[in-house]
Design a protein around this motif. Structure first.
Motif, PDB file in Angstrom:
ATOM      1  N   UNK A 244       0.830  -1.206   0.000  1.00 11.79           N
ATOM      2  CA  UNK A 244       0.000   0.000   0.000  1.00 11.79           C
ATOM      3  C   UNK A 244       0.870   1.264   0.000  1.00 11.79           C
ATOM      4  N   UNK A 245       1.941   1.252   0.797  1.00  8.80           N
ATOM      5  CA  UNK A 245       2.831   2.412   0.792  1.00  8.80           C
ATOM      6  C   UNK A 245       3.502   2.572  -0.565  1.00  8.80           C
ATOM      7  N   UNK A 246       3.925   1.468  -1.154  1.00  7.70           N
ATOM      8  CA  UNK A 246       4.566   1.557  -2.474  1.00  7.70           C
ATOM      9  C   UNK A 246       3.600   2.108  -3.521  1.00  7.70           C
ATOM     10  N   UNK A 247       2.340   1.681  -3.458  1.00  4.69           N
ATOM     11  CA  UNK A 247       1.349   2.174  -4.413  1.00  4.69           C
ATOM     12  C   UNK A 247       1.097   3.666  -4.235  1.00  4.69           C
ATOM     13  N   UNK A 248       0.939   4.101  -2.995  1.00  2.00           N
ATOM     14  CA  UNK A 248       0.579   5.499  -2.729  1.00  2.00           C
ATOM     15  C   UNK A 248       1.733   6.461  -2.953  1.00  2.00           C
ATOM     16  N   UNK A 249       2.960   5.974  -2.851  1.00  2.00           N
ATOM     17  CA  UNK A 249       4.124   6.847  -3.034  1.00  2.00           C
ATOM     18  C   UNK A 249       4.785   6.664  -4.395  1.00  2.00           C
ATOM     19  N   UNK A 250       4.198   5.810  -5.241  1.00  2.00           N
ATOM     20  CA  UNK A 250       4.784   5.575  -6.559  1.00  2.00           C
ATOM     21  C   UNK A 250       6.117   4.857  -6.492  1.00  2.00           C
ATOM     22  N   UNK A 251       6.279   4.002  -5.490  1.00  2.00           N
ATOM     23  CA  UNK A 251       7.550   3.335  -5.260  1.00  2.00           C
ATOM     24  C   UNK A 251       7.451   1.830  -5.491  1.00  2.00           C
ATOM     25  N   UNK A 252       6.713   1.425  -6.546  1.00  2.00           N
ATOM     26  CA  UNK A 252       6.658   0.010  -6.888  1.00  2.00           C
ATOM     27  C   UNK A 252       8.025  -0.471  -7.355  1.00  2.00           C
ATOM     28  N   UNK A 253       8.224  -1.772  -7.348  1.00  4.99           N
ATOM     29  CA  UNK A 253       9.477  -2.313  -7.858  1.00  4.99           C
ATOM     30  C   UNK A 253       9.629  -1.953  -9.332  1.00  4.99           C
ATOM     31  N   UNK A 254      10.860  -1.771  -9.753  1.00  2.43           N
ATOM     32  CA  UNK A 254      11.096  -1.431 -11.153  1.00  2.43           C
ATOM     33  C   UNK A 254      11.108  -2.704 -12.002  1.00  2.43           C
ATOM     34  N   UNK A 255      10.376  -2.648 -13.111  1.00  2.00           N
ATOM     35  CA  UNK A 255      10.389  -3.757 -14.049  1.00  2.00           C
ATOM     36  C   UNK A 255      11.545  -3.630 -15.019  1.00  2.00           C
ATOM     37  N   UNK A 256      11.473  -4.364 -16.136  1.00  2.00           N
ATOM     38  CA  UNK A 256      12.536  -4.299 -17.135  1.00  2.00           C
ATOM     39  C   UNK A 256      13.154  -5.653 -17.399  1.00  2.00           C
ATOM     40  N   UNK A 257      14.377  -5.647 -17.901  1.00  2.00           N
ATOM     41  CA  UNK A 257      15.082  -6.871 -18.259  1.00  2.00           C
ATOM     42  C   UNK A 257      15.929  -7.367 -17.088  1.00  2.00           C
ATOM     43  N   UNK A 258      15.798  -8.660 -16.795  1.00  2.00           N
ATOM     44  CA  UNK A 258      16.541  -9.278 -15.700  1.00  2.00           C
ATOM     45  C   UNK A 258      17.121 -10.610 -16.158  1.00  2.00           C
ATOM     46  N   UNK A 259      18.207 -10.994 -15.520  1.00  2.00           N
ATOM     47  CA  UNK A 259      18.781 -12.305 -15.774  1.00  2.00           C
ATOM     48  C   UNK A 259      18.421 -13.250 -14.641  1.00  2.00           C
ATOM     49  N   UNK A 260      18.151 -14.491 -15.006  1.00  2.00           N
ATOM     50  CA  UNK A 260      17.876 -15.517 -13.995  1.00  2.00           C
ATOM     51  C   UNK A 260      19.150 -16.201 -13.541  1.00  2.00           C
ATOM     52  N   UNK A 261      20.263 -15.894 -14.239  1.00  2.00           N
ATOM     53  CA  UNK A 261      21.531 -16.593 -13.983  1.00  2.00           C
ATOM     54  C   UNK A 261      21.343 -18.107 -14.160  1.00  2.00           C
ATOM     55  N   UNK A 262      20.370 -18.480 -14.987  1.00  2.00           N
ATOM     56  CA  UNK A 262      20.054 -19.894 -15.255  1.00  2.00           C
ATOM     57  C   UNK A 262      19.708 -20.640 -13.965  1.00  2.00           C
ATOM     58  N   UNK A 263      19.091 -19.934 -13.050  1.00  2.00           N
ATOM     59  CA  UNK A 263      18.748 -20.476 -11.730  1.00  2.00           C
ATOM     60  C   UNK A 263      17.221 -20.543 -11.614  1.00  2.00           C
ATOM     61  N   UNK A 264      16.681 -21.763 -11.480  1.00  2.00           N
ATOM     62  CA  UNK A 264      15.237 -21.948 -11.419  1.00  2.00           C
ATOM     63  C   UNK A 264      14.589 -21.199 -10.266  1.00  2.00           C
ATOM     64  N   UNK A 265      15.286 -21.091  -9.117  1.00  2.00           N
ATOM     65  CA  UNK A 265      14.724 -20.370  -7.972  1.00  2.00           C
ATOM     66  C   UNK A 265      14.606 -18.875  -8.278  1.00  2.00           C
ATOM     67  N   UNK A 266      15.540 -18.337  -9.033  1.00  5.19           N
ATOM     68  CA  UNK A 266      15.485 -16.917  -9.391  1.00  5.19           C
ATOM     69  C   UNK A 266      14.322 -16.634 -10.338  1.00  5.19           C
ATOM     70  N   UNK A 267      14.056 -17.547 -11.257  1.00  6.87           N
ATOM     71  CA  UNK A 267      12.930 -17.350 -12.184  1.00  6.87           C
ATOM     72  C   UNK A 267      11.624 -17.218 -11.412  1.00  6.87           C
ATOM     73  N   UNK A 268      11.398 -18.128 -10.461  1.00  8.35           N
ATOM     74  CA  UNK A 268      10.143 -18.106  -9.709  1.00  8.35           C
ATOM     75  C   UNK A 268      10.029 -16.841  -8.862  1.00  8.35           C
TER      76      UNK A 268
END
Length: 705
Positions: free
Chosen positions: A645-669
């Motif tokens: 709720x704080x992130x929504x109201x302050x415009x501080x959501x996580x940043x999207x974009x391109x990410x690497x999983x480092x070929x790690x299944x746990x990182x993908x999830x």
């Protein structure tokens, strides 16, 4: 979050409201609802919606007016009734209990004790219906709330002007936001009811309708929801579809190998395929076992789906195989298990090969441990000849990688080894040593991932092979019996044993479930099936972590440990956990920490370097790229979190974009869960690697949206 105040409603009406999907959290005004004590118990024990129990003494006193002429006796009766109702709600499972600071001292002590014992969050509240005092006076009142045992201090004033509301909100500059609810009543104070969420308050109050307001200026739930969330969709609303979790590959791989070693036909029910499980089947076949997928010969019945394995084992014994090489796929567990086993079953010289990320992951501690039992691990492949060996500064051999040669025969005896490199090679020893004729004692110091050792012994027991152990530790371990406080384990392994065929159900995977549970706790609600809440799996710890944050968890069904697990969002606060024994949880609980108000600390970073990626660095890079304030300090990952709720109201959501999983299944999830709280889509360079543990993850996760 938005807490809807419910008053003047009968029990069936309250249940209807809670089941409607309109309410994410509710305050039950016990003092204003026509509820009996039994109905209070039923209500607070039956709802998955986080509930606040409120029973004001003044309201109860007013309802008792005319029953007693003695004012002191009337006060006593009111206090006793309010206390009784609150304690009933607390014992029944109230998430929060709200008690005014004016409550009698003895009542305060009893309510405080009951909330501590039952795990209920205690809110101590102050209301000023006349105006707003000075900042210093408000600070003193807040400090009084905490002195009276508050987990959360609630300061509510009446605003005559904007300056009054600002003074109340200024309390967030002086106290930890996640432990404070401060706003103003009245028309002028309306905005402060949502601004407190932007400051970091765990929740604010709203009414079913403005006509049904419990206090002056209270807005309707619909209007507050629109202001905070806009048109944002939440998981599990309006329909909640249970999701079946895949089989635990920790159990499945061990069971498949044990079945291959047994003399006879084993049936493994509850199987689900993934890369590592398929590698275990390939290993079983390479050993000579016959494996049939989907046909379970059990009391004459044949399974019609692919959820069972039938394995005809080889009756393995010492030196019973003539195998020159064995391929273990990308599975670190399978590789480390088969090293000791092949040094018993094979001819004294077997090459172990692997693929993908496994070839770049050092088998930490494996060479040193195997040398204690008379076996050498010799580097093969491209690294052969480049193996540096020990230096003057080292008192142990350098690390080896697959491919490698296992040379020599495992010998029984008495050995002391370090578990600092992890539990998997030790699990292989536990499975292999009973096949020798002589007895063995292993003194394991600095044990890691201890729950997985007990999974190994549990599976072995199912196949008729037993290992005895004694756990050691200091005073902390004697009191807590916590894995993290254990400093050593002595294993007693009797020789001359053999694996017997078994019929076994493979339980669901808590490592996979953790991603769905965190998604539900932050972004809506989920229901998961196929899990055992009495499991030995280390990642069952996600339940403890979520409960520490304040998430709403429950289990439904007749079975006391295998019913449907329900997780629902609630106000989340920072947590402090040692995840050294459950390293697979790191990526997803780091995402959880980003949405928990306050600073979370996750110990055990040192256990992450040799996973499918350098997982500690990968997690930190992911959080930093998303705009989360995080750092690694020593063995801890430290994450500064903010509520959704704080992130929504302050415009501080996580940043999207391109990410690497480092070929790690746990990182993908983890990245897929994080995307639910991002300002734009997240693009992952390699999502196929998720097939290593959970090939149907994307499909099942997509059904939640």
């Amino acid at each position: 979050m938005i807490c809807t105040s419910i008053q003047n409603r009968k029990l069936d009406e309250i249940f209807e409201l809670l089941d409607s999907g309109r309410i994410e959290m509710a305050e039950i005004r016990i003092d204003r609802c026509p509820l009996t004590q039994d109905e209070v118990e039923e209500l607070f024990s039956s709802s998955d919606v986080p509930l606040v129990a409120t029973c004001r003494i003044s309201e109860v006193r007013a309802s008792l007016a005319g029953t007693e002429t003695d004012e002191r006796k009337l006060d006593t009766k009111a206090s006793q009734k309010a206390e009784s109702m609150l304690i009933t709600a607390i014992h029944a499972g109230a998430a929060y209990a709200d008690l005014e600071i004016e409550a009698p001292p003895m009542m305060s002590k009893r309510i405080r004790r009951e909330t501590r014992e039952c795990g209920t969050v205690l809110v101590r509240s102050y209301h000023d219906f006349a105006g707003t005092d000075s900042v210093e006076a408000l600070k003193a009142l807040t400090e009084k709330c905490f002195a009276l045992g508050a987990d959360i201090a609630k300061i509510v004033t009446t605003a005559g002007n904007a300056e009054d509301a600002s003074r109340t909100l200024s309390l967030y500059d002086h106290f930890e936001p996640g432990k404070l609810i401060a706003f103003s009543m009245g028309e002028t104070g309306k905005r402060s009811r949502t601004e407190c969420l932007a400051k970091g308050a765990p929740y604010t109050y709203a009414a079913l309708t403005e006509e049904d307001a419990a206090a002056p200026g209270q807005m309707s739930t619909d209007s507050v929801r629109e202001y905070v969330y806009g048109g944002r969709h939440f998981l599990g609303y309006p329909d909640l579809v249970p999701v079946q979790m895949p089989a635990s590959k920790s159990f499945a791989q061990r069971a498949i190998v044990a079945a291959a070693l047994a003399d006879g036909v084993t049936v493994l029910r509850g199987y689900s395929p993934c890369g590592d499980n398929e590698s275990a089947i390939s290993v079983a076949r390479a050993l000579g076992a016959e494996v049939t997928v989907g046909l379970a010969y059990d009391s004459g019945n044949v399974a019609k789906d692919g959820s069972a394995l039938t394995i005809k084992g080889i009756g393995a014994g010492e030196g019973s195989l003539s195998i020159d090489s064995l391929h273990t796929g990308e599975s670190g567990l399978l590789t480390r298990m088969m090293i000791p086993l092949m040094s018993v079953l094979g001819n004294g010289n077997v090459r172990i090969t692997g693929e993908k990320t496994l070839t770049n992951r050092p088998l930490k501690g494996a060479e040193e441990i195997m040398s204690a039992f008379g076996v050498r691990l010799v580097q093969a492949g491209e690294r052969a000849g480049k193996h540096p060996g020990p230096t003057k500064e080292q008192n142990h051999p350098a690390e080896v990688f697959v491919p490698l040669d296992v040379r020599g025969r495992l010998r029984a005896g008495h050995a002391g080894i370090s578990g600092a490199g992890g539990s998997q090679i030790v699990s292989g020893l536990l499975m292999a040593l009973p096949l020798l004729q002589e007895d063995t004692v292993i003194e394991l110091t600095n044990p890691k991932s201890i729950p997985y050792l007990f999974i190994t012994m549990d599976v072995m027991k199912a196949f008729g092979v037993k290992v005895w152990c004694d756990m050691e530790g200091g005073e902390d371990f004697a009191e807590s019996k916590d894995w993290n406080d254990c400093t050593g384990i002595t294993f007693h392994i009797k020789g001359g044993q053999s694996y017997k065929p078994a019929k076994m159900d493979i339980e669901g995977d808590w490592s996979s479930a953790a991603n769905f549970m965190v998604a539900g706790a932050v972004f809506g609600r989920v229901e998961l099936t196929g899990l055992d809440t009495k499991s030995l799996q280390a990642d069952l710890s996600v339940m403890d972590i979520l409960m520490e944050t304040g998430a709403s968890l429950s289990q439904m069904g007749d079975d006391d440990s295998k019913g449907t697990v329900h997780v629902q969002r609630a106000p989340l606060t920072a947590f402090d956990v040692d995840a050294g024994n459950c390293p697979d949880l790191f990526p997803i609980i780091s995402v959880l920490a980003a949405f928990c108000q306050g600073t979370s600390r996750i110990a055990g970073v040192g256990r992450l370097a040799n996973k499918e990626s350098d997982r500690g660095r990968a997690v930190l890079d992911m959080l930093t790229a998303m705009g989360v304030n995080a750092k690694i300090s020593g063995d801890r990952l430290i994450v500064e979190g903010h509520s959704l709720q704080q992130r929504l109201l302050t415009g501080n959501l996580l940043r999207g974009g391109k990410f690497t999983s480092h070929h790690d299944h746990r990182m993908v999830m983890a990245l897929r869960v994080a995307e639910l709280g991002a300002d734009s889509p997240i693009e992952i360079d390699d999502t196929e690697c998720v097939a290593k543990s959970f090939p149907t993850f994307s499909e099942l996760f997509g059904r939640l949206n």
